[in-house]
Design an enzyme around this catalytic site. Structure first.
Site, mmCIF file in Angstrom:
data_model
loop_
_atom_site.group_PDB
_atom_site.id
_atom_site.type_symbol
_atom_site.label_atom_id
_atom_site.label_comp_id
_atom_site.label_asym_id
_atom_site.label_seq_id
_atom_site.Cartn_x
_atom_site.Cartn_y
_atom_site.Cartn_z
ATOM 1 N N ARG A 1 -81.410 38.798 14.149
ATOM 2 C CA ARG A 1 -80.386 38.573 15.010
ATOM 3 C C ARG A 1 -80.333 36.966 14.976
ATOM 4 O O ARG A 1 -80.676 36.019 15.590
ATOM 5 C CB ARG A 1 -80.875 39.185 16.432
ATOM 6 N N ARG B 1 -77.355 34.286 20.846
ATOM 7 C CA ARG B 1 -77.176 33.300 22.546
ATOM 8 C C ARG B 1 -78.223 32.149 22.483
ATOM 9 O O ARG B 1 -77.777 31.265 22.879
ATOM 10 C CB ARG B 1 -77.129 34.142 23.380
ATOM 11 N N ARG C 1 -68.481 31.843 21.590
ATOM 12 C CA ARG C 1 -68.788 33.148 23.099
ATOM 13 C C ARG C 1 -68.112 32.449 24.097
ATOM 14 O O ARG C 1 -67.150 33.718 24.949
ATOM 15 C CB ARG C 1 -70.279 33.615 23.436
ATOM 16 N N ASP D 1 -72.236 44.981 15.215
ATOM 17 C CA ASP D 1 -72.542 45.327 16.136
ATOM 18 C C ASP D 1 -72.557 46.601 15.433
ATOM 19 O O ASP D 1 -72.384 47.167 15.231
ATOM 20 C CB ASP D 1 -71.931 45.413 17.680
ATOM 21 N N TYR E 1 -77.747 56.523 21.409
ATOM 22 C CA TYR E 1 -77.210 55.204 22.521
ATOM 23 C C TYR E 1 -75.572 56.519 22.831
ATOM 24 O O TYR E 1 -75.165 56.720 24.497
ATOM 25 C CB TYR E 1 -75.822 54.072 21.228
HETATM 26 O O1 CP3 Z 1 -78.859 39.788 13.471
HETATM 27 C C1 CP3 Z 1 -77.582 38.837 13.642
HETATM 28 O O2 CP3 Z 1 -77.328 38.164 14.037
HETATM 29 C C2 CP3 Z 1 -76.789 40.135 12.844
HETATM 30 C C3 CP3 Z 1 -75.687 40.474 14.415
HETATM 31 C C4 CP3 Z 1 -76.082 41.992 15.745
HETATM 32 C C5 CP3 Z 1 -75.964 42.551 16.674
HETATM 33 N N1 CP3 Z 1 -76.280 43.369 16.943
HETATM 34 C C6 CP3 Z 1 -74.573 41.316 17.652
HETATM 35 C C7 CP3 Z 1 -74.889 40.276 18.677
HETATM 36 C C8 CP3 Z 1 -77.054 42.329 14.755
HETATM 37 C C9 CP3 Z 1 -77.827 43.174 13.162
HETATM 38 C C10 CP3 Z 1 -76.789 43.988 15.915
HETATM 39 C C11 CP3 Z 1 -77.504 45.085 15.799
HETATM 40 C C12 CP3 Z 1 -77.648 45.896 17.052
HETATM 41 N N2 CP3 Z 1 -76.760 45.800 18.974
HETATM 42 C C13 CP3 Z 1 -78.812 46.779 17.602
HETATM 43 C C14 CP3 Z 1 -80.221 46.716 16.286
HETATM 44 C C15 CP3 Z 1 -80.742 45.529 16.071
HETATM 45 C C16 CP3 Z 1 -81.826 45.598 17.109
HETATM 46 O O3 CP3 Z 1 -82.333 44.118 17.863
HETATM 47 O O4 CP3 Z 1 -82.881 46.861 17.626
HETATM 48 C C17 CP3 Z 1 -78.745 46.971 18.525
HETATM 49 C C18 CP3 Z 1 -79.232 48.093 19.404
HETATM 50 C C19 CP3 Z 1 -77.780 46.938 19.471
HETATM 51 C C20 CP3 Z 1 -76.533 47.172 20.746
HETATM 52 C C21 CP3 Z 1 -76.793 46.712 21.438
HETATM 53 N N3 CP3 Z 1 -76.025 45.091 20.721
HETATM 54 C C22 CP3 Z 1 -77.442 45.604 22.278
HETATM 55 C C23 CP3 Z 1 -78.970 46.317 22.627
HETATM 56 C C24 CP3 Z 1 -77.286 44.780 22.483
HETATM 57 C C25 CP3 Z 1 -77.703 43.614 23.748
HETATM 58 C C26 CP3 Z 1 -77.120 43.901 25.147
HETATM 59 C C27 CP3 Z 1 -76.888 42.146 25.400
HETATM 60 O O5 CP3 Z 1 -76.108 41.968 26.682
HETATM 61 O O6 CP3 Z 1 -78.068 41.208 25.307
HETATM 62 C C28 CP3 Z 1 -76.193 44.102 21.781
HETATM 63 C C29 CP3 Z 1 -74.864 42.717 21.583
HETATM 64 C C30 CP3 Z 1 -75.487 41.821 21.087
HETATM 65 N N4 CP3 Z 1 -75.089 42.025 20.166
HETATM 66 C C31 CP3 Z 1 -75.097 40.683 21.067
HETATM 67 C C32 CP3 Z 1 -75.434 40.100 19.488
HETATM 68 C C33 CP3 Z 1 -76.006 38.152 19.140
HETATM 69 C C34 CP3 Z 1 -76.490 40.109 21.970
HETATM 70 C C35 CP3 Z 1 -75.155 38.313 22.311
HETATM 71 C C36 CP3 Z 1 -73.477 38.960 23.111
HETATM 72 O O7 CP3 Z 1 -73.422 39.733 23.696
HETATM 73 O O8 CP3 Z 1 -72.782 37.302 22.915
#
Ligand code: CP3
Length: 348
Positions: free
Chosen positions: A26, A30, A39, A75, A151
């Protein structure tokens, strides 16, 4: 592959390198003002679906931090859409799958013939590889079948995984079919990222730690091994990451992944010992330490490097992704510290 000679790729193959490579899960997110600015204009999914924007977010984060690898911005849940499951992100709640998979019929309806519709991700990989050339390796990624299935079945994040485990225990044929379908889609999706230039694929099994060793071995290991083998046909190293996975490590190793990601709950040397030193490891600083003062953060990073003991095959990372609100300066300072400290140690 765009940077096969990079120290990150070499470390994934447990080959000796001049210093410890570092990147962060990640790393684009944010906590970074550049990302927040993008965003304001686009939703998360819009960024993922516009290759030029996704590539730009990927590149900006990697360059700002000075890390040794760029992870493609995408994602984990994108494959759900091409399998026929719509989802959205709700503020504060995280991902919400509109009609979760609960029955054998739901599993039967899932499509496996549209992985090519995820071509926007490989297009973004292509752009990032073109930007960096051999200078910086690019990591493609996908979800592991268990974490994606959780999920799909739970309909979002979960605490006890009751629905997912219930399917495993009481409808094992449907569960196996779901895992098989996920592996079919995800392996095609990740192979396409490799064809676009990705140097390494990371498989995220973020929630696998909710399983007992017995259930992992029976319901998850066979199809996860199949996924790793499919990706290795594309001829790239595979990083297999999970959290809460201390008891599962020897079984995770059996998938044959070249690198196993460790979370922070297990000391790095202890985790590595459980895996065997032929395998490479990635990790494992607690992401919350990035909120601590520099003195403590530095001590803890140093401790991880000491536990790795200069052995070939350590990639420095956090034990899970960077959290929102993390001070960017600490992330930058940590990357620099790992690079300088490990270079000094290996020059000795
Ligand atoms: O690592 C990176 O910089 C690459 C980007 C990346 C994202 N998601 C972008 C994202 C990666 C590698 C992921 C993987 C991901 N997505 C996982 C596995 C990684 C882990 O942390 O275990 C999971 C479980 C997801 C599903 C997901 N997407 C969740 C649980 C969330 C959080 C929801 C929240 O509102 O916080 C997301 C949203 C997400 N994916 C964000 C980002 C940067 C949050 C920011 C946003 O909403 O812009």
């Amino acid at each position: 592959m765009s940077a096969p000679e990079s120290r990150f790729v070499k470390a994934c193959k447990a080959q000796p390198v001049d210093r410890t490579p570092v990147w962060f899960m990640r790393q684009a997110g944010r906590y970074m003002s550049e990302y927040r600015a993008v965003r304001k204009q686009y939703s998360l999914i819009e960024i993922c679906k516009k290759p030029a924007v996704a590539a730009d977010v990927t590149i900006t984060a990697a360059e700002a931090l000075g890390v040794d690898a760029a992870i493609i911005f995408a994602d984990l849940l994108l494959p759900l859409e091409v399998m026929g499951l719509d989802f959205h992100f709700s503020a504060g709640e995280g991902p919400v799958i509109e009609r979760p998979v609960r029955t054998e019929e739901d599993v039967a309806r899932l499509r496996t013939d549209r992985a090519a519709d995820l071509g926007y991700v490989s297009e973004a990989v292509r752009l990032v590889c073109k930007h960096f050339g051999p200078r910086l390796p690019v990591i493609g990624f996908c979800g592991a079948p268990f974490t994606l299935a959780s999920y799909m079945i739970e309909g979002g994040g979960s605490r006890n995984y009751v629905h997912a485990k219930k399917m495993m225990y009481s409808a094992p044929v449907a569960w196996d079919e779901l895992m098989r379908k996920l592996v079919a889609v995800v392996s095609e999706y990740a192979a396409e990222q490799v064809r676009a230039g990705a140097d390494v694929i990371q498989i995220f099994d973020s929630w696998v730690g909710c399983l007992s060793v017995e259930d992992y071995r029976r319901y998850v290991l066979p199809q996860t091994t199949k996924l790793v083998q499919e990706l290795q046909k594309a001829d790239v190293p595979v990083i297999y990451f999970g959290t809460d996975s201390a008891t599962l490590l020897p079984s995770m190793r059996e998938t044959g992944a070249e690198v196993i990601g460790l979370d922070w709950r297990i000391p790095l040397d202890e985790g590595w010992r459980r895996l065997g030193h032929e395998c490479a490891v990635q990790g494992n600083l607690d992401p919350v330490l990035l909120f601590a003062d520099w003195k403590e953060l530095k001590l803890r990073a140093e401790d991880i490097l000491r536990r790795a003991a200069g052995r070939p095959g350590h990639i420095f990372n956090l034990g899970h992704g960077i959290l929102p609100e993390t001070p960017v300066e600490n992330v930058k300072a940590l990357a620099r510290f790992v690079q300088e400290h490990s270079a000094r140690v290996s020059a000795r």
